[in-house]
Design a protein around this motif. Structure first.
Motif, PDB file in Angstrom:
ATOM      1  N   LYS A  41     -28.935  -0.072   3.556  1.00 27.77           N
ATOM      2  CA  LYS A  41     -30.078   0.374   2.755  1.00 27.77           C
ATOM      3  C   LYS A  41     -31.377  -0.315   3.159  1.00 27.77           C
ATOM      4  CE  LYS A  41     -28.167  -1.225  -1.171  1.00 27.77           C
ATOM      5  NZ  LYS A  41     -27.219  -2.308  -0.824  1.00 27.77           N
ATOM      6  N   ALA A  42     -31.275  -1.479   3.805  1.00 30.82           N
ATOM      7  CA  ALA A  42     -32.502  -2.183   4.190  1.00 30.82           C
ATOM      8  C   ALA A  42     -33.232  -1.433   5.302  1.00 30.82           C
ATOM      9  CB  ALA A  42     -32.191  -3.611   4.618  1.00 30.82           C
ATOM     10  N   ASN A  43     -32.480  -0.892   6.238  1.00 32.11           N
ATOM     11  CA  ASN A  43     -33.081  -0.124   7.339  1.00 32.11           C
ATOM     12  C   ASN A  43     -31.949   0.585   8.075  1.00 32.11           C
ATOM     13  OD1 ASN A  43     -34.178   0.796   9.782  1.00 32.11           O
ATOM     14  ND2 ASN A  43     -35.687  -0.846   9.842  1.00 32.11           N
ATOM     15  N   GLY A  44     -31.865   1.886   7.884  1.00 34.00           N
ATOM     16  CA  GLY A  44     -30.737   2.638   8.429  1.00 34.00           C
ATOM     17  C   GLY A  44     -31.019   3.326   9.747  1.00 34.00           C
ATOM     18  N   ASN A  45     -32.131   2.994  10.381  1.00 34.73           N
ATOM     19  CA  ASN A  45     -32.415   3.623  11.678  1.00 34.73           C
ATOM     20  C   ASN A  45     -31.239   3.390  12.631  1.00 34.73           C
ATOM     21  OD1 ASN A  45     -33.401   3.505  14.579  1.00 34.73           O
ATOM     22  ND2 ASN A  45     -35.109   4.503  13.554  1.00 34.73           N
ATOM     23  N   LEU A  46     -30.826   4.446  13.334  1.00 34.61           N
ATOM     24  CA  LEU A  46     -29.638   4.340  14.189  1.00 34.61           C
ATOM     25  C   LEU A  46     -29.792   3.268  15.266  1.00 34.61           C
ATOM     26  CD1 LEU A  46     -28.556   8.060  14.733  1.00 34.61           C
ATOM     27  CD2 LEU A  46     -27.536   6.361  13.206  1.00 34.61           C
ATOM     28  N   ALA A  47     -30.996   3.129  15.802  1.00 38.37           N
ATOM     29  CA  ALA A  47     -31.193   2.128  16.862  1.00 38.37           C
ATOM     30  C   ALA A  47     -31.028   0.716  16.290  1.00 38.37           C
ATOM     31  CB  ALA A  47     -32.573   2.297  17.487  1.00 38.37           C
ATOM     32  N   VAL A  48     -31.472   0.539  15.052  1.00 34.03           N
ATOM     33  CA  VAL A  48     -31.294  -0.763  14.388  1.00 34.03           C
ATOM     34  C   VAL A  48     -29.803  -0.993  14.135  1.00 34.03           C
ATOM     35  CG1 VAL A  48     -31.722  -2.015  12.220  1.00 34.03           C
ATOM     36  CG2 VAL A  48     -33.598  -0.781  13.355  1.00 34.03           C
ATOM     37  N   LEU A  49     -29.124   0.034  13.650  1.00 39.46           N
ATOM     38  CA  LEU A  49     -27.682  -0.095  13.385  1.00 39.46           C
ATOM     39  C   LEU A  49     -26.922  -0.375  14.675  1.00 39.46           C
ATOM     40  CD1 LEU A  49     -27.041   2.767  10.788  1.00 39.46           C
ATOM     41  CD2 LEU A  49     -27.370   0.342  10.356  1.00 39.46           C
ATOM     42  N   ARG A  50     -27.325   0.286  15.756  1.00 36.66           N
ATOM     43  CA  ARG A  50     -26.621   0.066  17.036  1.00 36.66           C
ATOM     44  C   ARG A  50     -26.838  -1.360  17.541  1.00 36.66           C
ATOM     45  NH1 ARG A  50     -28.195   5.637  18.592  1.00 36.66           N
ATOM     46  NH2 ARG A  50     -26.342   6.849  18.050  1.00 36.66           N
ATOM     47  N   THR A  51     -28.051  -1.858  17.336  1.00 36.21           N
ATOM     48  CA  THR A  51     -28.340  -3.248  17.730  1.00 36.21           C
ATOM     49  C   THR A  51     -27.382  -4.184  17.011  1.00 36.21           C
ATOM     50  OG1 THR A  51     -30.666  -2.667  17.974  1.00 36.21           O
ATOM     51  CG2 THR A  51     -30.165  -5.010  17.756  1.00 36.21           C
ATOM     52  N   LEU A  52     -27.198  -3.936  15.723  1.00 36.05           N
ATOM     53  CA  LEU A  52     -26.315  -4.801  14.931  1.00 36.05           C
ATOM     54  C   LEU A  52     -24.852  -4.570  15.280  1.00 36.05           C
ATOM     55  CD1 LEU A  52     -28.397  -4.607  11.674  1.00 36.05           C
ATOM     56  CD2 LEU A  52     -27.689  -6.727  12.799  1.00 36.05           C
ATOM     57  N   ALA A  53     -24.491  -3.306  15.517  1.00 33.17           N
ATOM     58  CA  ALA A  53     -23.094  -2.999  15.857  1.00 33.17           C
ATOM     59  C   ALA A  53     -22.690  -3.744  17.131  1.00 33.17           C
ATOM     60  CB  ALA A  53     -22.917  -1.492  16.042  1.00 33.17           C
ATOM     61  N   ARG A  54     -23.608  -3.788  18.094  1.00 34.64           N
ATOM     62  CA  ARG A  54     -23.309  -4.484  19.363  1.00 34.64           C
ATOM     63  C   ARG A  54     -23.046  -5.969  19.148  1.00 34.64           C
ATOM     64  NH1 ARG A  54     -26.755  -0.751  21.877  1.00 34.64           N
ATOM     65  NH2 ARG A  54     -28.595  -1.921  21.301  1.00 34.64           N
ATOM     66  N   LEU A  55     -23.652  -6.523  18.091  1.00 26.06           N
ATOM     67  CA  LEU A  55     -23.442  -7.948  17.800  1.00 26.06           C
ATOM     68  C   LEU A  55     -22.130  -8.176  17.052  1.00 26.06           C
ATOM     69  CD1 LEU A  55     -27.089  -8.742  16.637  1.00 26.06           C
ATOM     70  CD2 LEU A  55     -26.003  -9.553  18.734  1.00 26.06           C
ATOM     71  N   GLY A  56     -21.491  -7.082  16.641  1.00 28.84           N
ATOM     72  CA  GLY A  56     -20.224  -7.210  15.907  1.00 28.84           C
ATOM     73  C   GLY A  56     -20.371  -6.973  14.418  1.00 28.84           C
ATOM     74  N   SER A  57     -21.547  -6.546  13.999  1.00 26.16           N
ATOM     75  CA  SER A  57     -21.784  -6.364  12.569  1.00 26.16           C
ATOM     76  C   SER A  57     -21.009  -5.185  12.006  1.00 26.16           C
ATOM     77  CB  SER A  57     -23.281  -6.121  12.331  1.00 26.16           C
ATOM     78  OG  SER A  57     -23.550  -5.994  10.955  1.00 26.16           O
ATOM     79  N   GLY A  58     -20.611  -5.321  10.755  1.00 30.04           N
ATOM     80  CA  GLY A  58     -20.096  -4.205   9.983  1.00 30.04           C
ATOM     81  C   GLY A  58     -21.233  -3.644   9.135  1.00 30.04           C
ATOM     82  N   ALA A  59     -20.871  -2.848   8.124  1.00 29.80           N
ATOM     83  CA  ALA A  59     -21.898  -2.237   7.286  1.00 29.80           C
ATOM     84  C   ALA A  59     -21.473  -2.246   5.832  1.00 29.80           C
ATOM     85  CB  ALA A  59     -22.150  -0.803   7.733  1.00 29.80           C
TER      86      ALA A  59
END
Ligand code: LLP
Length: 426
Positions: free
Chosen positions: A66-84
């Protein structure tokens, strides 16, 4: 503090504000204003800080989409191992689209629909955070219909005061969130017995911008004690979700918030005090703002400088439609001239074009000399900015640009004018 949060990424170089070396003035020329500009470097740094703060325990960082759902932002975090951490079927779709594995997705929120619950079960997410007894019944019914066992967590409301703005406090009994521990305790036998439910975890989120680590420690202690009870009752607990709320400095704080390491320590102390620390549970946390807030600026151009009888208004092309936090919460966002001028600083209101007196980005703010046509960067606009935007006054959504390794990439474009009436039928 100076009123502007320290940053290694948004710095003036040769008299001009840059984002990781990229000229904000050039971005404004290329993509127009208002526009959001994000630094992937800041996101990565913040992620590592939380990762480090929780290094003492197995853990999962489940970014609050909910803080920022832009796909590029999510992909940046996903690459670091983040969940959601998601709160709607829409956010589930976004997280999956960005490549976040279902096993790292948790689902919070008081009002999930049966269709959303079914989708989450079909995809096989890590945990549905149940926030009421009637919701638990619906989850069980949907799981039965699908022939599945739903992995759920009970989101408890520990009734701890998070010492924050009332609109973002969520762990008090006066709020709509979570289940009181006494009620949750009563639900455990049903959860243990039902073939369609598996109590995977316990969860909480006491609020955003936690004023100090102490309430978090207190709440984790309560949650940890309750986890031991649930395990004794036969619940197959795997995780303990301590919520989000890692605090971000916006630059105006008289006393800066404690660093991430202090919140990590509070979690560690709470786990130890409760006696659950040695039980091998994965600690889940749901940071939103801390990961992305300071990664973003809202870039805006001064349209007019208007001297009213009582004050000076700096009228810019961004408004409450792009950043509602000042209007909604009286929130402070630092405002930095992209090319600072020599001249006297003055107290001004920075306002947008929207027809509401409440449309302001800063009130009574000491700002360096600005002139018509100047660019301003509104800091702290990576979280709860684009995500809370509206098209009020028929304003088109502003584009988003992500700077990666010193290169800017347009990651959401400004739509054409027909976006204003798309899906309308006449
Ligand atoms: N987990 C849950 C269940 C939440 O409800 C929230 C935020 C978070 C995590 C993330 O909290 P954070 O780490 O970002 O503080 N629009 C408001 C904030 C609303 C937050 C709602 N829930 C603002 O602009 O300040």
């Amino acid at each position: 503090m100076s009123g502007i949060p320290a940053s290694e990424s948004f710095v003036h170089v040769d008299g001009e504000l840059r984002c990781d070396g990229v000229s904000l003035a050039e971005l404004a020329d290329s993509y127009g204003t208002p526009a959001y500009v994000y630094s992937s470097r800041v996101i990565e740094r913040a992620y590592r800080e939380i990762d480090q703060a929780l290094a003492f325990t197995p853990h999962l960082i489940a970014y609050a989409v909910k803080a920022n759902g832009n796909l590029a932002v999510l992909r940046t975090l996903a690459r670091l191992g983040s969940g959601a951490d998601i709160v709607s079927g829409g956010e589930l779709a976004r997280a999956l689209e960005a490549g976040i594995p279902p096993s790292r997705i948790v689902y919070s929120g008081v009002g999930k629909t049966p269709a959303e619950i079914a989708e989450a079960l079909l995809v096989g997410i890590r945990s549905i955070h149940v926030e009421s007894e009637p919701e638990l019944e619906v989850v069980e019914a949907v799981a039965r219909e699908l022939g599945k066992t739903a992995k759920v967590s009970l989101r408890v409301n520990p009734d701890v005061d998070p010492q924050t703005h009332p609109y973002i406090a969520t762990g008090l009994h006066s709020t709509k969130f979570g289940i009181e521990i006494d009620v949750a305790r009563r639900l455990i036998p049903k959860l243990v017995e039902s073939p369609h439910l598996a109590l995977e975890g316990l969860a909480m989120h006491i609020g955003s911008q936690l004023g100090s680590p102490a309430p978090l420690e207190e709440a984790v202690t309560l949650l940890g004690r309750f986890a031991l009870e649930a395990m004794e009752a036969g619940a197959p607990l795997e995780s303990l979700d301590v919520g989000g709320g890692w605090s971000l400095n916006y630059g105006h704080e008289a006393q800066p918030y404690p660093p991430a390491s202090a919140f990590g320590e509070a979690i560690r102390r709470g786990l130890e005090a409760s006696g659950v620390a040695s039980r091998g549970l994965t600690i889940v946390t749901e940071p939103g703002r801390y990961l992305v807030g300071d990664a973003g600026v809202l870039l805006t151009r001064v349209l007019y400088v208007k001297d009213g009888p009582k004050k000076r208004f700096v009228i810019v092309d961004a408004a409450m439609t792009e950043l509602i936090r000042p209007s909604l919460y009286g929130a402070y966002h630092a405002i930095v001239p992209v090319v600072p001028r020599k001249g006297e600083a003055r107290v001004v209101d920075v306002v947008g074009p929207v027809c509401e007196s409440g449309d302001f980005l800063a009130k009574d703010r000491l700002l360096g000399e600005v002139k018509q046509g100047d660019l301003l960067a509104i800091r702290g606009a990576g979280a709860y900015a684009r995500e809370m935007a509206s098209m009020y006054n028929a304003r088109l959504p502003a584009p988003e640009i992500l700077v990666v390794d010193g290169r800017a990439k347009l990651v959401r474009k400004r739509p054409g004018i027909e976006a204003l009436w798309a899906h309308e039928i006449d």
